[in-house]
Design a protein around this motif. Structure first.
Motif, mmCIF file in Angstrom:
data_model
loop_
_atom_site.group_PDB
_atom_site.id
_atom_site.type_symbol
_atom_site.label_atom_id
_atom_site.label_comp_id
_atom_site.label_asym_id
_atom_site.label_seq_id
_atom_site.Cartn_x
_atom_site.Cartn_y
_atom_site.Cartn_z
ATOM 1 N N ARG A 92 7.531 -0.721 10.852
ATOM 2 C CA ARG A 92 8.022 -1.794 9.981
ATOM 3 C C ARG A 92 7.230 -3.087 10.198
ATOM 4 O O ARG A 92 7.017 -3.862 9.266
ATOM 5 N N ASP A 93 6.781 -3.312 11.444
ATOM 6 C CA ASP A 93 6.026 -4.545 11.736
ATOM 7 C C ASP A 93 4.705 -4.599 10.985
ATOM 8 O O ASP A 93 4.132 -5.689 10.808
ATOM 9 N N ASP A 94 4.188 -3.446 10.553
ATOM 10 C CA ASP A 94 2.915 -3.422 9.830
ATOM 11 C C ASP A 94 3.003 -4.149 8.492
ATOM 12 O O ASP A 94 1.981 -4.560 7.932
ATOM 13 N N PHE A 95 4.228 -4.321 7.977
ATOM 14 C CA PHE A 95 4.390 -5.059 6.719
ATOM 15 C C PHE A 95 4.004 -6.535 6.871
ATOM 16 O O PHE A 95 3.781 -7.218 5.883
ATOM 17 N N ASP A 96 3.913 -7.008 8.130
ATOM 18 C CA ASP A 96 3.547 -8.410 8.367
ATOM 19 C C ASP A 96 2.039 -8.621 8.376
ATOM 20 O O ASP A 96 1.561 -9.758 8.482
ATOM 21 N N ASP A 97 1.276 -7.527 8.306
ATOM 22 C CA ASP A 97 -0.187 -7.616 8.400
ATOM 23 C C ASP A 97 -0.823 -7.367 7.034
ATOM 24 O O ASP A 97 -0.181 -6.885 6.099
ATOM 25 N N VAL A 98 -2.148 -7.684 6.965
ATOM 26 C CA VAL A 98 -2.947 -7.412 5.766
ATOM 27 C C VAL A 98 -3.012 -5.891 5.587
ATOM 28 O O VAL A 98 -3.153 -5.144 6.572
ATOM 29 N N PRO A 99 -2.858 -5.364 4.351
ATOM 30 C CA PRO A 99 -2.776 -6.097 3.074
ATOM 31 C C PRO A 99 -1.339 -6.315 2.578
ATOM 32 O O PRO A 99 -1.135 -6.872 1.526
ATOM 33 N N PHE A 100 -0.385 -5.842 3.413
ATOM 34 C CA PHE A 100 1.007 -5.885 2.933
ATOM 35 C C PHE A 100 1.527 -7.308 2.802
ATOM 36 O O PHE A 100 2.244 -7.638 1.850
ATOM 37 N N ASN A 101 1.188 -8.167 3.762
ATOM 38 C CA ASN A 101 1.695 -9.549 3.699
ATOM 39 C C ASN A 101 1.135 -10.312 2.505
ATOM 40 O O ASN A 101 1.687 -11.321 2.081
ATOM 41 N N GLN A 102 0.011 -9.832 1.956
ATOM 42 C CA GLN A 102 -0.550 -10.467 0.760
ATOM 43 C C GLN A 102 0.187 -10.045 -0.510
ATOM 44 O O GLN A 102 -0.021 -10.626 -1.570
ATOM 45 N N ARG A 103 1.024 -9.017 -0.359
ATOM 46 C CA ARG A 103 1.760 -8.499 -1.521
ATOM 47 C C ARG A 103 3.276 -8.712 -1.390
ATOM 48 O O ARG A 103 4.056 -8.110 -2.128
ATOM 49 N N GLY A 104 3.670 -9.507 -0.447
ATOM 50 C CA GLY A 104 5.097 -9.800 -0.305
ATOM 51 C C GLY A 104 5.737 -9.249 0.937
ATOM 52 O O GLY A 104 6.920 -9.523 1.216
ATOM 53 N N GLY A 105 5.030 -8.451 1.721
ATOM 54 C CA GLY A 105 5.485 -7.987 3.010
ATOM 55 C C GLY A 105 6.718 -7.104 2.939
ATOM 56 O O GLY A 105 6.984 -6.402 1.952
ATOM 57 N N LEU A 106 7.537 -7.148 4.021
ATOM 58 C CA LEU A 106 8.717 -6.303 4.147
ATOM 59 C C LEU A 106 9.724 -6.563 3.036
ATOM 60 O O LEU A 106 10.344 -5.627 2.504
ATOM 61 N N GLY A 107 9.864 -7.824 2.656
ATOM 62 C CA GLY A 107 10.838 -8.141 1.601
ATOM 63 C C GLY A 107 10.510 -7.438 0.304
ATOM 64 O O GLY A 107 11.380 -6.867 -0.370
ATOM 65 N N LYS A 108 9.220 -7.474 -0.062
ATOM 66 C CA LYS A 108 8.784 -6.810 -1.288
ATOM 67 C C LYS A 108 9.000 -5.303 -1.190
ATOM 68 O O LYS A 108 9.466 -4.655 -2.146
ATOM 69 N N ALA A 109 8.684 -4.703 -0.018
ATOM 70 C CA ALA A 109 8.860 -3.265 0.172
ATOM 71 C C ALA A 109 10.327 -2.882 0.054
ATOM 72 O O ALA A 109 10.671 -1.843 -0.535
ATOM 73 N N ALA A 110 11.199 -3.733 0.616
ATOM 74 C CA ALA A 110 12.642 -3.441 0.550
ATOM 75 C C ALA A 110 13.126 -3.481 -0.889
ATOM 76 O O ALA A 110 13.977 -2.670 -1.302
ATOM 77 N N LEU B 97 11.275 -2.840 -3.518
ATOM 78 C CA LEU B 97 10.673 -1.726 -4.244
ATOM 79 C C LEU B 97 11.379 -0.400 -3.970
ATOM 80 O O LEU B 97 11.607 0.409 -4.876
ATOM 81 N N PHE B 98 11.693 -0.146 -2.678
ATOM 82 C CA PHE B 98 12.217 1.171 -2.293
ATOM 83 C C PHE B 98 13.692 1.169 -1.921
ATOM 84 O O PHE B 98 14.276 2.234 -1.719
ATOM 85 N N GLY B 99 14.254 -0.031 -1.806
ATOM 86 C CA GLY B 99 15.678 -0.141 -1.529
ATOM 87 C C GLY B 99 16.080 0.533 -0.237
ATOM 88 O O GLY B 99 15.371 0.491 0.772
ATOM 89 N N THR B 100 17.236 1.215 -0.264
ATOM 90 C CA THR B 100 17.769 1.835 0.959
ATOM 91 C C THR B 100 16.965 3.046 1.402
ATOM 92 O O THR B 100 17.150 3.544 2.520
ATOM 93 N N GLU B 101 16.047 3.527 0.557
ATOM 94 C CA GLU B 101 15.221 4.695 0.922
ATOM 95 C C GLU B 101 14.057 4.324 1.834
ATOM 96 O O GLU B 101 13.372 5.221 2.334
ATOM 97 N N LEU B 102 13.800 3.031 2.043
ATOM 98 C CA LEU B 102 12.565 2.610 2.730
ATOM 99 C C LEU B 102 12.435 3.242 4.109
ATOM 100 O O LEU B 102 11.413 3.862 4.419
ATOM 101 N N ASP B 103 13.439 3.081 4.968
ATOM 102 C CA ASP B 103 13.322 3.583 6.338
ATOM 103 C C ASP B 103 13.158 5.106 6.361
ATOM 104 O O ASP B 103 12.341 5.654 7.111
ATOM 105 N N GLY B 104 13.896 5.788 5.552
ATOM 106 C CA GLY B 104 13.784 7.243 5.509
ATOM 107 C C GLY B 104 12.435 7.683 4.973
ATOM 108 O O GLY B 104 11.855 8.675 5.434
ATOM 109 N N LEU B 105 11.921 6.932 3.998
ATOM 110 C CA LEU B 105 10.619 7.237 3.430
ATOM 111 C C LEU B 105 9.512 7.077 4.471
ATOM 112 O O LEU B 105 8.608 7.911 4.576
#
Length: 940
Positions: free
Chosen positions: A902-920, A922-930
């Motif tokens: 999950r911490d990888d969302f804080d690094d490039v390129p994810f943080n340039q696209r909204g990071g963990l918040g954006k991923a959550a 996009l994928f909602g409650t399925e994120l961790d299982g995915l």
């Protein structure tokens, strides 16, 4: 009749005059007549008479003891020492006992400088100049440590080079490799012990020249060396050495070597009086000793491997040169000295009263003998590879039928005839069957399909076997047999690779328009040419780090030359520097020898001597004679060659030679043969010595007479460069046959058994390492467990990589991958693709036989991701385009880091696209299982 003693005195008198001394008899002495006065038969009271008493600026400074020729001089030293102590107290002296002691026969001279610590005599070619002795006498004393609470007596004496060499400060080591540190320290120990010669053997690419520049700086800065000579094999290596001096940062200041000391690359036959370092070739140095006003720069271009030097067995004649006295240099460094010191040139080096330091990558027995077996540093290729200073190599063999066996062309068929000199071609129908052996290829007969088959095979296997996965031709050196062969290779390679002129270039001494050094520079630093074809131009010494393929289309008999040619590929280069010239290269971890002539299987000889290689080129024989050789073996071989040439010439050519020579070629050959006759030599010796008929002259008298006869016999050649050139021109004007009929076929193409054995050793060592450390290294604990008891972490992979790369193993994913590919390429994919740390996982799994194929980790992950996405589609699970993009980014992170957190969302390129918040979102409650599912599926 003049006595031997009188002859010795005459020779000594002449030598002293040439060195600038004024000769006087004791009864007519005027010791203030000049800087240096040598007084003959000087009375020393109860000590007898000194043969010569040497005065410097009106004060006694030394003695010479004269002996007849043949007298062993080391036994005379006590007598000279006795005279040095016998100067009457009423006479002025610089020091008592007198410091400068010579023993001489007029042929041999020894010298002792009593100012030296542990003073001992040494051979010198000539007497020193008076002005040099003045400098030595007026040198500042050294401040030496106290001995037993008392000042060291030597602190009151003028310091000498040998004394200062014992007081060098500690070496600054921060910019040096360990091998370089050891070499410099061992050399300085040897010099401090007064050893006259030392040899440094360091593998090609391990920084011999940089090591030498460091040592030279210390010798000048702290040792007080007045001038150092750096000898190179040919002119372009002199320019290369000059750059090393220009780029050298002095350890005790913020400036370059050349900003502190003058460094002269000799372009004329004159040493700059303020130069502290002189760089030149031994060819120019010999020219200077001969008193020649200038040397044609072209004479410095060929390597000494190509010149007459290797074929001669006697030193070139050297005489004293007042403009270049024996004390001109204090230390001489000879770079790649196995080429410089053999036979023909050794007397040039021994002329100077200087320490000799040899630098070589490939010492021979003869080299070791010349340097008195004083090998102060031994650092070979294997150790350099282990230290990461060199890269290792594999051997890829290409064998064809014509290369191995030759061929034949039936009578009645047409062949081309090509003039060697003009390269004009004509057709000719064969009256008889043409049969030629493999040994005549590209000399007498050119089989075009043999060259084409070799190059086509190289082209076809380059990106599938030699460097699989690559698309750009690596920088390649092809060694050809001669200039004509190089032309044929260039022409056919352009056709086979379907590339233009810039793709492949010939770099030889006959290259026109651009100078060879310009072409070498372009090959070293530019994208083009990709392939350089040469004969010997870049075979030795030349530093071209991006070279990844060394291809032999010529055989080599000399072990030394082969090692030098092979050495063009061993140099390391950074990944970034390599990519500037070869864009798809990911790093240089090895180079490949492509052996088309079985050179790696040949029995190589130690030297190029005529006894071992009777086919020394005609040019080499003519050059030897031009340089003054009267070696009987050279004269005999040359006579045979000229006799054969006589039979091959037509009438106009014979007439042309006679006009240039002043004699006919048969007369010249007959004179050489007669001079070789033992009876003729005995007769000449008897006549010269005035002996009666039947009397036997001494061996020395016969040798002297033989030398005179041979010198007279070859004089028309030795004194007539135009004749030597005309002979070579006529020799070249014979025709080559071009076989356009014979069809060649490949007999073998693949890595050599040695390369496979080497790869097998690496693989076995790697797999043994895995087994022995399976309980100690976390990554191995996880990988050995099936199914995995816990998830493998990236930090564990890094720890495994560090353990694998640690000394003495020094394995890398690339090297291990290549080893498996060499053993069984059918089960290995992407052998030259960029290797990431995660590829270690693929290597370990393959080594543990958990997988049938060795496939890059990225390729595995990509395949699994594609399969997983297809499965989701089949199950009715749909992803938006944006979700697909994020899933691909997560997959890429797994490729490089083995796991997504999950911490990888804080690094490039994810943080340039909204990071963990954006991923959550996009994928909602399925994120961790995915994420858990992807980590499981992609690295399973």
């Amino acid at each position: 009749m003049t006595t031997p003693e009188a002859l010795a005195r005459e020779a000594i008198d002449e030598a002293l005059r040439l060195a600038g001394w004024i000769i006087q008899d004791a009864k007519d002495a005027n010791v203030d007549a000049g800087t240096g006065v040598a007084v003959r038969e000087f009375p020393l009271g109860k000590h007898g008479f000194a043969d010569y008493l040497l005065y410097i600026n009106g004060k006694a400074a030394g003695v010479i003891e004269a002996k007849k020729a043949g007298t062993p001089l080391t036994g005379v030293e006590l007598q000279t020492e006795h005279y040095s102590q016998g100067l009457p107290r009423t006479l002025p002296a610089w020091l008592r006992p007198l410091p400068f002691l010579y023993e001489s026969t007029g042929v041999e001279t020894r010298f002792t400088n009593r100012l030296d610590p542990e003073a001992r005599s040494r051979p010198v070619f000539h007497f020193h100049r008076p002005h040099t002795l003045v400098e030595w006498l007026e040198a500042e004393p050294l401040l030496l440590p106290y001995k037993d609470g008392k000042p060291d007596p030597r602190s009151q004496l003028p310091a000498t080079l040998r004394g200062r060499l014992q007081q060098l400060p500690a070496l600054e080591t921060h910019d040096l490799w360990p091998a370089q540190v050891k070499a410099i320290r061992n050399l300085e120990t040897s010099l401090a012990e007064g050893r006259p010669r030392a040899l440094i053997q360091m593998a090609t690419g391990s920084g011999k020249t940089f090591t030498a520049v460091n040592a030279i700086y210390r010798l000048i800065k702290h040792g007080g060396a007045r001038r150092v000579l750096f000898l190179v094999d040919r002119a372009n290596l002199g320019e290369q050495a000059l750059k090393e001096f220009q780029q050298f940062d002095v350890p005790d200041g913020n400036y370059k070597f050349t900003q502190e000391y003058n460094v002269q690359l000799l372009a004329s036959n004159k040493v700059d009086g303020v130069a502290r370092v002189c760089i030149t070739t031994i060819q120019r140095l010999y020219s200077m000793l001969q008193g020649e006003p200038e040397l044609d720069p072209a004479a410095e271009e060929p390597s000494l491997f190509d010149s007459a030097a290797p074929s001669a067995r006697e030193p070139l004649p050297v005489r004293y040169s007042p403009s270049l006295p024996i004390e001109t240099f204090d230390v001489i460094f000879t770079d790649e000295c196995h080429r410089s010191i053999y036979n023909l040139w050794r007397q040039v080096l021994e002329y100077f009263d200087a320490f000799l330091v040899g630098l070589t990558a490939t010492p021979s027995k003869q080299t070791l003998g010349f340097f008195h077996q004083n090998l102060v540093m031994e650092y070979g290729h294997a150790q350099a590879v282990a230290d990461g200073v060199n890269v290792d190599f594999d051997v890829y063999r290409i064998r064809t039928e014509i290369t191995d066996k030759g061929s034949h062309v039936e009578a009645g068929l047409y062949v081309d005839k090509r003039d060697r000199l003009t390269r004009t071609r004509r057709w000719q129908q064969l009256d008889d069957e043409l049969v030629y052996a493999a040994s005549t290829l590209d000399r007498d007969v050119v089989a075009e399909d043999q060259i084409r088959t070799v190059l086509r095979t190289f082209r076809d296997r380059l990106f599938t076997e030699i460097f699989p996965g690559r698309t750009e031709v690596p920088k390649t050196i092809i060694f050809a047999k001669d200039d004509s062969h190089a032309d044929d290779i260039v022409r056919i390679a352009r056709e086979e690779f379907a590339r233009g002129n810039e793709f492949i270039q010939k770099i030889t001494y006959r290259t026109t328009v651009k100078k060879p050094k310009e072409l070498i520079s372009e090959f070293r630093t530019g994208y083009h040419p990709r392939i350089a074809v040469t004969v010997d131009m870049i075979a030795t010494g030349t530093d071209i780090k991006p070279v990844e393929i060394v291809m032999f289309m010529r055989s080599v008999r000399s072990r030394l030359l082969f090692e030098q040619m092979k050495g063009r590929g061993v140099r390391v280069i950074s990944k970034d520097d390599l990519r500037t010239v070869t864009g798809d290269a990911k790093g240089k971890t090895r180079f490949v020898i492509v052996d088309c002539v079985r050179v790696c299987e040949s029995d190589l000889v130690e030297t190029h001597s005529l006894e071992q290689k009777p086919t020394v080129p005609l040019k080499g024989l003519l050059d030897a004679v031009g340089f003054g050789s009267t070696d009987p073996e050279i004269v005999s071989t040359l006579a045979g060659r000229l006799a054969r040439l006589t039979r091959a010439l037509d009438a106009p050519q014979v007439k042309r030679l006679e006009e240039v020579a002043g004699v006919t070629l048969p007369e010249l050959v007959a004179g050489m043969v007669e001079a070789l006759e033992p009876d003729r030599q005995l007769e000449a010796a008897r006549n010269a010595a005035g002996l009666p008929e039947g009397a036997e002259p001494s061996l020395a008298q016969v040798r002297k007479a033989a030398e005179g006869l041979l010198k007279a016999a070859v004089a028309p050649l030795a004194k007539n460069p135009a004749l030597r050139q005309e002979i070579l021109t006529l020799k070249q004007r014979s025709d080559q046959t071009i076989d356009m009929v014979s069809k060649d076929r490949v007999l073998e193409a693949g890595f050599s058994e040695d390369s496979k054995e080497k790869a097998k050793t690496v693989v076995e060592s790697f797999e043994r390492f895995l087994k022995e450390h399976q309980d100690e290294i976390t990554a191995l604990q996880v990988l050995y467990a099936k199914p995995w008891a816990k998830r493998l972490k990236f930090k564990d992979i890094k720890a495994l990589a560090s353990a694998i790369e640690a000394s003495p193993r020094a394995w890398t994913p690339e090297r291990l991958w290549q080893a498996y590919e060499t053993l069984d390429g059918s089960r290995v994919r992407g052998a030259s693709a960029p290797k990431m740390l995660t590829d270690i996982v693929s290597l370990v799994r393959y080594a543990l036989h958990q997988e049938e194929e060795l496939v890059p980790f990225q390729e595995r992950v990509e395949a699994r991701f594609s399969n997983w996405m297809a499965q989701q589609e089949n199950r009715g699970r749909r992803f938006t385009d944006e979700q697909r993009e994020w899933l691909r980014l997560i997959k890429d992170q797994v490729v490089t880091s083995f796991k997504f957190e999950r911490d990888d969302f804080d690094d490039v390129p994810f943080n340039q696209r909204g990071g963990l918040g954006k991923a959550a979102r996009l994928f909602g409650t399925e994120l961790d299982g995915l994420l858990e599912e992807l980590n499981e599926v992609l690295v399973a």
